[in-house]
Design an enzyme around this catalytic site. Structure first.
Site, mmCIF file in Angstrom:
data_model
loop_
_atom_site.group_PDB
_atom_site.id
_atom_site.type_symbol
_atom_site.label_atom_id
_atom_site.label_comp_id
_atom_site.label_asym_id
_atom_site.label_seq_id
_atom_site.Cartn_x
_atom_site.Cartn_y
_atom_site.Cartn_z
ATOM 1 N N GLN A 1 37.038 44.503 43.589
ATOM 2 C CA GLN A 1 38.269 43.715 43.671
ATOM 3 C C GLN A 1 38.389 42.754 42.499
ATOM 4 O OE1 GLN A 1 39.144 42.617 47.629
ATOM 5 N NE2 GLN A 1 41.094 41.679 47.137
ATOM 6 N N ASP A 2 37.586 41.688 42.468
ATOM 7 C CA ASP A 2 37.587 40.821 41.286
ATOM 8 C C ASP A 2 36.155 40.442 40.950
ATOM 9 O OD1 ASP A 2 37.302 39.022 43.413
ATOM 10 O OD2 ASP A 2 38.571 37.488 42.508
ATOM 11 N N PRO A 3 35.926 39.918 39.749
ATOM 12 C CA PRO A 3 34.553 39.650 39.318
ATOM 13 C C PRO A 3 33.877 38.586 40.175
ATOM 14 C CG PRO A 3 36.072 39.652 37.440
ATOM 15 C CD PRO A 3 36.905 39.650 38.678
#
Length: 230
Positions: A69-71
């Protein structure tokens, strides 16, 4: 000179994504990021590693896609590959569960680190759908434009690569299934490996052995999921 001429990107991806960097969404994303940096915000991963997933796995070498999804938003963690952390950083809980499933599925000992670069170099595209994040602020860069770009990455893989395995773990990753041609590729789905959900079906999914069986049946080398020591 157009914007995509200035982006440091592996040549096969640069050719396939040519034009994306001149799209209005990318101009808006670039302005947003400039503003964040100008405000002194700490952004992960470091600038040279934002496109690490693409630079580590050329388009013509993609065999497997894992979507994140995101870092990670802690110091020193993110380096542009989903689920992976830099050397010397504790293995995050979701990755621990990935290792547990690898051990159960393929009898691979649990790795002592969380650095997945060797997977990327074998053709596993480790793609976060949002490619940057502010320190200690999860999902802070969601819906700023990255999703348009990474949707296009997924579409390009589906269109241009043969016989790819897409591993879609959790609802967010599964929302991207519509971008994938299921008649050409293998799509495997489960709940997310997060400790909140892994015991509801990720542990026991067998995705790693199923991935390798699919590749071998098509005359391709399987992925060596065992990570080398650092």
């Amino acid at each position: 000179m157009t914007d995509d001429d200035r982006i440091k990107l592996e040549p096969s991806w640069k050719a396939a994504l040519r034009g994306e960097f001149d799209q209005p969404y990318m101009h808006q994303l670039r302005e947003f990021l400039r503003g964040e940096y100008a405000a002194g915000k700490e952004i992960y991963p470091p600038g040279p590693l934002i496109f690490n997933a693409l630079n580590s796995t050329p388009l013509d070498q993609v065999k497997v896609v894992i979507l994140g999804q995101d870092p990670y938003h802690g110091p020193g963690q993110a380096h542009g590959l989903c689920f992976s952390v830099q050397p010397g950083v504790a293995t995050p809980p979701s990755l621990v569960n990935i290792y547990k499933e690898l051990q159960r599925d393929l009898n691979i000992p649990i790795a002592s680190h969380g650095y997945l670069q060797s997977w990327a170099e074998q053709g596993v595209l480790l793609l976060n759908t949002t490619m940057t994040v502010e320190r200690a602020n999860a999902a802070s860069h969601a819906k700023k434009g990255w999703e348009f770009f990474t949707d296009r990455v997924i579409q390009v893989v589906s269109e241009q690569c043969p016989n790819v395995v897409f591993l879609l773990w959790g609802a967010h990753a599964q929302s991207k299934q519509k971008l994938i041609d299921g008649t050409k590729h293998l799509v495997l789905k489960s709940v997310h490996p997060s400790p909140l959900s892994a015991y509801r079906g990720f542990l026991g999914c067998g995705h790693f052995s199923r991935t390798n069986s699919f590749l071998e049946q098509r005359g391709m080398a399987p992925i060596n999921w065992a990570l080398p020591p650092l």
